[in-house]
Scaffold this motif. Structure first.
Motif, PDB file in Angstrom:
ATOM      1  N   GLU A 271       0.111  -1.344   0.518  1.00 29.28           N
ATOM      2  CA  GLU A 271       0.305  -0.263   0.047  1.00 29.28           C
ATOM      3  C   GLU A 271       1.110   1.264  -0.015  1.00 29.28           C
ATOM      4  O   GLU A 271       0.495   2.126  -0.950  1.00 29.28           O
ATOM      5  N   SER A 272       1.720   0.903   0.983  1.00 21.52           N
ATOM      6  CA  SER A 272       2.877   2.066   1.128  1.00 21.52           C
ATOM      7  C   SER A 272       3.636   2.837  -0.447  1.00 21.52           C
ATOM      8  O   SER A 272       4.230   3.444  -0.832  1.00 21.52           O
ATOM      9  N   ALA A 273       4.224   1.835  -1.217  1.00 25.83           N
ATOM     10  CA  ALA A 273       4.469   1.142  -2.558  1.00 25.83           C
ATOM     11  C   ALA A 273       3.594   2.074  -3.540  1.00 25.83           C
ATOM     12  O   ALA A 273       4.284   2.895  -3.865  1.00 25.83           O
ATOM     13  N   ALA A 274       1.962   1.381  -3.158  1.00 25.85           N
ATOM     14  CA  ALA A 274       1.538   2.279  -4.560  1.00 25.85           C
ATOM     15  C   ALA A 274       1.229   4.110  -3.880  1.00 25.85           C
ATOM     16  O   ALA A 274       0.896   3.873  -5.235  1.00 25.85           O
ATOM     17  N   ASP A 275       1.154   3.966  -2.525  1.00 22.14           N
ATOM     18  CA  ASP A 275       1.439   5.749  -2.336  1.00 22.14           C
ATOM     19  C   ASP A 275       2.156   5.891  -3.294  1.00 22.14           C
ATOM     20  O   ASP A 275       1.657   7.429  -3.910  1.00 22.14           O
ATOM     21  N   VAL A 276       3.656   5.736  -2.866  1.00 20.95           N
ATOM     22  CA  VAL A 276       3.897   6.328  -4.194  1.00 20.95           C
ATOM     23  C   VAL A 276       4.281   5.972  -5.261  1.00 20.95           C
ATOM     24  O   VAL A 276       4.502   7.489  -6.386  1.00 20.95           O
ATOM     25  N   ILE A 277       3.703   5.260  -5.820  1.00 21.19           N
ATOM     26  CA  ILE A 277       3.685   4.662  -7.181  1.00 21.19           C
ATOM     27  C   ILE A 277       2.724   6.502  -7.953  1.00 21.19           C
ATOM     28  O   ILE A 277       2.227   6.691  -9.628  1.00 21.19           O
ATOM     29  N   GLU A 278       1.596   6.095  -7.324  1.00 21.90           N
ATOM     30  CA  GLU A 278       0.256   6.951  -7.824  1.00 21.90           C
ATOM     31  C   GLU A 278       1.188   8.132  -7.860  1.00 21.90           C
ATOM     32  O   GLU A 278      -0.034   8.889  -8.673  1.00 21.90           O
ATOM     33  N   ARG A 279       1.695   9.059  -6.357  1.00 22.03           N
ATOM     34  CA  ARG A 279       2.035  10.119  -6.809  1.00 22.03           C
ATOM     35  C   ARG A 279       3.588  10.554  -7.956  1.00 22.03           C
ATOM     36  O   ARG A 279       3.049  11.114  -8.903  1.00 22.03           O
ATOM     37  N   GLN A 280       3.909   9.629  -8.106  1.00 17.05           N
ATOM     38  CA  GLN A 280       4.926   9.580  -9.710  1.00 17.05           C
ATOM     39  C   GLN A 280       4.953   9.223 -10.924  1.00 17.05           C
ATOM     40  O   GLN A 280       5.584   9.340 -11.738  1.00 17.05           O
ATOM     41  N   ALA A 281       3.956   8.221 -10.796  1.00 13.90           N
ATOM     42  CA  ALA A 281       3.655   7.484 -12.103  1.00 13.90           C
ATOM     43  C   ALA A 281       3.156   7.826 -13.332  1.00 13.90           C
ATOM     44  O   ALA A 281       4.114   8.380 -14.216  1.00 13.90           O
ATOM     45  N   ARG A 282       2.651   8.791 -13.221  1.00 17.89           N
ATOM     46  CA  ARG A 282       1.887   9.874 -14.103  1.00 17.89           C
ATOM     47  C   ARG A 282       3.037  10.868 -14.872  1.00 17.89           C
ATOM     48  O   ARG A 282       2.969  10.651 -15.714  1.00 17.89           O
ATOM     49  N   ALA A 283       3.963  11.148 -13.615  1.00 17.27           N
ATOM     50  CA  ALA A 283       4.228  12.475 -14.482  1.00 17.27           C
ATOM     51  C   ALA A 283       5.847  11.917 -15.036  1.00 17.27           C
ATOM     52  O   ALA A 283       6.166  11.930 -15.945  1.00 17.27           O
ATOM     53  N   ALA A 284       5.888  10.554 -14.194  1.00 18.19           N
ATOM     54  CA  ALA A 284       6.969   9.564 -15.421  1.00 18.19           C
ATOM     55  C   ALA A 284       6.605   9.281 -16.778  1.00 18.19           C
ATOM     56  O   ALA A 284       7.023   9.501 -17.715  1.00 18.19           O
ATOM     57  N   ILE A 285       5.395   8.855 -16.751  1.00 16.15           N
ATOM     58  CA  ILE A 285       4.979   8.290 -18.517  1.00 16.15           C
ATOM     59  C   ILE A 285       4.847  10.055 -18.964  1.00 16.15           C
ATOM     60  O   ILE A 285       5.022  10.127 -20.209  1.00 16.15           O
TER      61      ILE A 285
END
Length: 882
Positions: free
Chosen positions: A371-385
C-alpha cells in the motif's frame, strides 16, 4: 524526474596502497580507438582499472556510474548531459534543447543532437559509462549504437560492463576501431596477487599460500579481497587458506558469513541494516535506521576497507559492493523481517521527500508494504509517463499485486496509458473498466478529473465510431477541471479528429488551434508543435492559410522564447510554413523554409514522414524534377498490392501528387482504393475524396470526352461546388470551379468558362492560392490568359499565377506558351500521336479522313510551336497535356 545524484558523475577515487597495474595501463594507452569495452563478471576490478588509467593519462573525462534507476531514456539522457557538461562546461546546447521538448522517446533525435554537439566541441574526451549492463531499454541502446556508428573526432567511448554489449563488435574489430579488456586481461597475476594481499591488505602469507589463493580464485579480485578479509586476525592463516575452496558464488556465501561474524556486533548490525540503502548517505542511514552516528560508522567501514566504497572525494555518498547487497539483505530478512520492513518504509519516505522517487518505490516494495509502495507510485507514475518514461512506470506497476492496482483508479489509468503507448491497445480496455469500477471510492473532485481522463481514453479507442467518440468526449469535457491542461488539450485533438472524420474541417481546424495552448501549458510541447502540420493541411481545404500562418508564427515565437528553436519538432512548423509559401506561389521562400526544417532533421525523420514526403515532392515537381514522384511511390506503392485498405488521407495525397505531375491515369489506379471510403455515400466525410475523383476525371478526359460527357461532369462539379460552399470549404470550392472552367473551355462554352474561372480566381485570391491553378497544365494557363484578355477576374493575381507555372521536366530550352487552348479534337489526336499511331490509324480510330488528320495536326503543331511528331510528344509531356 529524480534529482540528479552528482556523485554518479565522478570517477572512483584511488585508495591508498592500490595495486598499480602497469600492463593494463599500457594496453589502454595504445593508439586511440573510438570504442573501449571493458567486459568481465562482477568483482574483476573493471571500474578501478579504468579510473586509475584515466587519472594518469591527463585526458578530459566524462564519467557516469549507472544503476537500474537509469534504465529509462529521459533519466539516462539527463545524466549523460550532466556528465558531459561537467567535463566541458557549457557543452550540449543542442542536446539540452532536444531533451527539453519532452513528449515521446525519440532516440534518433537525441543521438543526432549528441553527435552534433560533440563534433562541434571538437575536443578530446573520454566518455565512460560504468555498469552498462543495467541498461536494457532499446531507446538508450539505440543512442549509443548511433554514437558508435558515427563517432565525432576526439571522442573515446568506454563501456564498463558485466555483459556483452549489444554493439557490432566484430565489425569494429575488423575496422581497428575497438579495444577490449576481458576477464583474462583483468585477472590478477601472481605478482599482482602478492602485492594486493601483502602490501595493500597487510597480510604475511607464504609463497605456497599465495599460489593456492591465486589458483582457487583464478585471479578474481573480489574473491581475493574477501579471502583477505577472512584471513585478518586468523590464528592459522595456512589452515584458513586451505579451507578456502570453490567458485565465487559458493565462496561469496561462505566468506560473507565468516567475515560478517568476525566484526563487532555494532558493525554487523549496521552492515545488515544499511546494505540495501544503496547508494546511501549518513542522513539516509540515520533516518531509516533510527540512529545519529551513521557518518562515523561509514568512516570506520571505509577505513577498514569493509564492503563500503565512497563515491565522492568528500566521502558523503557511499555504495556497498553489489556482490554483498543481496546477501546482507537476505540475512536481515531471515533474522528480523519486521525490522527490515520498517527500515525500508522509512527509507522510502525519506527518498521520495528528497527527490529520488525511483529508489523510494524500490524501498517501499522491498519492505513488503504494497500500500505504501502504491502510494508512492500513484504520486510518481503519471509524471514519469508524461516525460516519456512509460517503461519505468510500467516496471513500477508490474511490481504491485494486481488487486492493489484495481482498487486505485489512478493506477488503473496509468496502466492503461502504459499499454496504450506501447501499442498494446487490446489491453487498454480492461484497465479502463477496472478504473471505472474503482472510481466510486474516490473523493468527488478527484473522481471527476479521473473520470474525464478515462472517458478521453475511451474516446481515443472509439476513433472508428464517430458518434460514440463524440459522446464520450462531451462527457469528458463536462468533468475535467479547467486547469487539467494536458487532458483538455488532448480532448481538443480528439474532437478535431472527430470533426475531420465527419467532414467538418472548419471545426477540426478550430479544435486543432485550440489544443495548442493547453498542451503547451502542460509541458507537452512536442505535440503542440506538431499540430502545425494538421492546421495547414486543413486550412488548404477551408481557405484559411492566413490563419494557419499566424498559428505557425505563434508557435515559432513560443519555441524561440523557450530556447527550443533548434529542436526537431520545430521542423514540423517550418514544413507547415513552407507548404503555405508554396501554395502562395513563392517557390524560393518555400524552399528556404523547407531547408530550415531539414536542418533540424539530421536523420531524415521529417523528410520521410507523410507530410514531409508530400511537401518535398511538390517542391521537386515545381522545380522540374522528372523523378520527383519516385520517393513517394517507393514508400506507398506496396499498398496497392496489399489487401489491407490504405489510409484514405494517404491515398488522397499520392493521387493529388500524381495529378500535379500530369499522370491522371496513375491517379485513377490509386483512387480505386478509395471505393470503400466512398461507399458511405455523398456526405461531408467523403467530399474531399469525391472532389479528387472529379479532378482526375476532368484531367484524364479533357479533350477526349464528348460534349455530353463534359456537361455531365460539369453538372457534378456544380454539385460539389454547392456542397463545398455549404461547408465553408473555400479552398476546395475554388479548385472545383477552376476545373469546371477547363471543361467549359473544352466544349467552347467560353462564357461559362470565364464565369467559373473568374469566381475561382476571386475566391483563391483571398488566400493567395496561386498553386491551385499552376499545377493544372498548359490548358489552365491558356484559360487564364483568356480570362486576363477578357478582363475577367483579379488581373494582378492572374498574372502572379501565370508567372509560377512549373518548368519542363525535360532538359533543353522551353517552348513558348500555347497561344490558345487545344480543341477537343486536337487533344484526341495528340493522345494518339503519343501512342504512336500512324495518320491512317488515327483516321480510322476517330472516323475521319487522313486529310482531316493532317489538317488538325498542322494546327496542333502550330499551337505547340513544334515541327515534328517527336517534338510534339516531348512538348506535350512537358506541358502535362498527356
Amino acid at each position: 524526474m529524480d534529482t540528479l545524484i552528482t556523485t554518479k558523475l565522478t570517477p572512483p577515487t584511488a585508495r591508498p596502497g592500490q595495486v598499480v597495474r602497469e600492463r593494463l595501463n599500457a594496453l589502454l594507452s595504445a593508439p586511440d580507438r573510438p570504442l573501449v569495452v571493458v567486459c568481465a563478471p562482477a568483482g574483476y576490478g573493471k571500474t578501478t582499472v579504468v579510473g586509475h588509467w584515466l587519472a594518469g593519462c591527463g585526458r578530459p573525462t566524462a564519467w557516469l556510474s549507472l544503476d537500474r534507476g537509469d534504465d529509462a531514456p529521459t533519466v539516462f539522457m539527463a545524466y549523460l548531459l550532466a556528465a558531459l557538461r561537467l567535463a566541458h562546461p557549457g557543452f550540449g546546447a543542442g542536446l539540452r534543447d532536444t531533451l527539453a521538448v519532452g513528449g515521446p522517446t525519440q532516440p534518433d533525435r537525441w543521438a543526432a543532437a549528441l553527435i552534433n554537439d560533440l563534433a562541434e566541441a571538437a575536443r578530446p574526451l573520454s566518455l565512460v559509462l560504468d555498469d552498462w549492463q543495467v541498461i536494457t531499454d532499446p531507446a538508450i541502446s539505440h543512442v549509443i549504437q548511433r554514437l558508435v556508428q558515427h563517432p565525432p573526432a576526439g571522442l573515446q567511448l568506454i563501456l564498463i560492463t558485466r555483459e556483452e554489449p549489444d554493439l557490432p563488435l566484430a565489425r569494429l574489430r575488423a575496422q581497428g576501431a575497438l579495444r577490449e579488456l576481458r576477464a583474462a586481461d583483468l585477472r590478477f597475476t601472481r605478482d599482482e596477487t602478492s602485492r594486493f594481499l601483502q602490501d595493500t591488505m597487510g597480510l604475511a602469507l607464504s609463497d605456497r599460500d599465495l599460489a593456492l589463493l591465486e589458483t582457487r580464485t583464478e585471479g578474481w579480485i573480489a574473491g581475493l579481497h574477501l579471502a583477505a578479509l577472512s584471513l585478518r586476525g586468523a590464528d592459522d592463516s595456512a589452515a584458513q587458506v586451505a579451507a578456502f575452496t570453490g567458485r565465487h558464488p559458493t565462496v561469496l556465501a561462505y566468506l560473507l558469513e565468516d567475515v560478517l561474524l568476525r566484526q563487532p556486533i555494532e558493525l554487523q548490525t549496521f552492515l545488515l541494516e544499511a546494505a540495501a540503502l544503496d547508494p546511501l548517505t549518513a542522513e539516509l542511514c540515520d533516518h531509516a535506521l533510527g540512529r545519529d552516528d551513521s557518518a562515523e560508522v561509514l568512516a570506520r567501514l571505509t577505513t577498514a576497507n569493509l564492503f563500503v566504497n565512497p563515491l565522492d572525494e568528500e566521502q558523503r555518498v557511499f555504495r556497498f559492493h553489489p556482490l554483498f547487497v543481496d546477501l546482507l539483505d537476505t540475512q536481515l530478512a531471515r533474522r528480523d523481517p519486521a525490522r527490515r520492513a520498517a527500515i525500508a518504509c522509512r527509507a522510502a519516505h525519506w527518498l521520495e521527500a528528497h527527490g529520488r522517487p525511483s529508489q523510494a518505490v524500490a524501498q517501499a516494495l522491498r519492505g513488503g508494504d504494497t500500500e505504501s509502495a502504491a502510494d508512492v507510485i500513484e504520486r510518481q507514475a503519471r509524471a514519469a509517463i508524461r516525460r516519456g518514461e512509460q517503461r519505468l512506470a510500467g516496471h513500477w506497476l508490474e511490481a504491485l499485486p494486481e488487486t492493489v492496482i484495481r482498487r486505485r483508479p489512478r493506477l488503473c489509468l496509468d496502466r492503461a496509458w502504459v499499454h496504450l503507448q506501447a501499442g498494446q491497445t487490446a489491453s487498454v480496455g480492461q484497465w479502463l473498466d477496472a478504473a471505472d469500477l474503482a472510481l466510486p471510492a474516490v473523493a468527488e473532485g478527484l473522481r471527476n478529473n479521473l473520470h474525464g481522463e478515462l472517458l478521453t481514453l475511451r474516446a481515443y479507442l472509439a476513433a472508428g465510431e464517430p458518434e460514440q467518440a463524440l459522446t464520450l468526449v462531451r462527457r469528458a469535457m463536462a468533468l475535467i477541471a479547467n486547469d487539467e491542461h494536458e487532458v483538455n488539450g488532448l480532448i481538443h485533438v480528439a474532437m478535431a479528429a472527430h470533426h475531420r472524420t465527419l467532414g467538418d474541417y472548419k471545426s477540426a481546424l478550430d479544435r486543432s488551434i485550440a489544443a495548442m495552448p493547453a498542451l503547451w501549458a502542460s509541458g507537452n510541447i512536442a505535440t503542440a508543435l506538431m499540430l502545425a502540420g494538421e492546421v495547414v493541411l486543413l486550412s488548404r481545404i477551408t481557405g484559411d492559410l492566413g490563419r494557419a500562418e499566424t498559428f505557425c508564427r505563434n508557435l515559432l515565437s513560443r519555441a524561440e522564447a523557450a530556447g527550443l528553436a533548434q529542436v526537431i519538432a520545430v521542423g514540423v512548423v517550418y514544413l507547415a510554413l513552407s507548404e503555405i509559401a508554396l501554395e502562395c506561389g513563392d517557390l524560393a521562400r518555400a524552399r528556404h523554409l523547407h531547408a530550415a526544417a531539414l536542418a533540424r532533421d539530421t536523420f531524415g525523420e521529417l523528410a520521410s514522414s507523410e507530410f514531409g514526403l508530400f511537401l518535398g515532392t511538390r517542391l521537386r515537381i515545381l522545380e522540374g524534377d522528372a523523378h520527383a514522384l519516385d520517393p513517394v511511390l517507393s514508400a506507398f506503392e506496396p499498398g496497392l498490392v496489399d489487401t489491407t485498405p490504405l489510409n484514405p488521407l494517404a491515398v488522397i495525397w499520392v493521387a493529388s501528387l500524381l495529378l500535379e505531375h500530369g499522370q491522371p491515369g496513375n491517379a485513377e489506379r490509386w483512387l480505386a482504393r478509395l471505393r470503400p471510403h466512398l461507399d458511405s455515400g455523398d456526405t461531408p466525410a467523403t467530399l474531399e475524396a469525391r472532389c479528387l475523383v472529379f479532378h482526375q476525371r476532368v484531367l484524364a478526359g479533357l479533350g477526349w470526352q464528348t460534349p455530353d460527357a463534359c456537361r455531365a461532369l460539369m453538372a457534378l462539379g456544380r454539385s460539389l461546388v454547392q456542397e463545398a460552399a455549404q461547408l465553408g470549404w473555400q479552398g476546395l470550392l475554388a479548385e472545383v470551379l477552376a476545373l469546371n472552367a477547363l471543361l467549359a473551355f473544352s466544349i467552347d462554352d467560353r462564357a461559362g468558362a470565364l464565369a467559373d474561372l473568374g469566381a475561382a480566381c476571386a475566391t483563391a485570391e483571398r488566400d493567395r492560392r496561386v498553386l491551385l491553378f499552376a499545377t493544372k497544365g498548359e490548358a489552365m494557363a491558356a484559360a487564364l490568359r483568356a480570362a486576363l484578355q477578357a478582363g475577367v477576374g483579379p488581373a494582378p493575381f492572374i498574372r502572379d499565377v501565370l508567372g509560377v507555372f512549373p518548368r519542363s521536366p525535360e532538359p533543353g530550352a522551353e517552348a513558348p506558351d500555347l497561344v490558345e487552348p487545344l480543341t477537343r479534337r486536337e487533344r484526341s489526336i495528340l493522345g494518339l500521336l503519343v501512342e504512336g499511331l500512324t495518320y491512317a490509324e488515327i483516321g480510322r480510330r476517330l472516323v475521319i479522313s487522313v486529310n482531316t488528320v493532317r489538317y488538325h495536326i498542322k494546327s496542333l503543331y502550330g499551337k505547340l510551336g513544334v515541327a515534328s511528331r517527336s517534338q510534339a510528344v516531348k512538348r506535350a509531356r512537358a506541358l502535362m497535356l498527356v
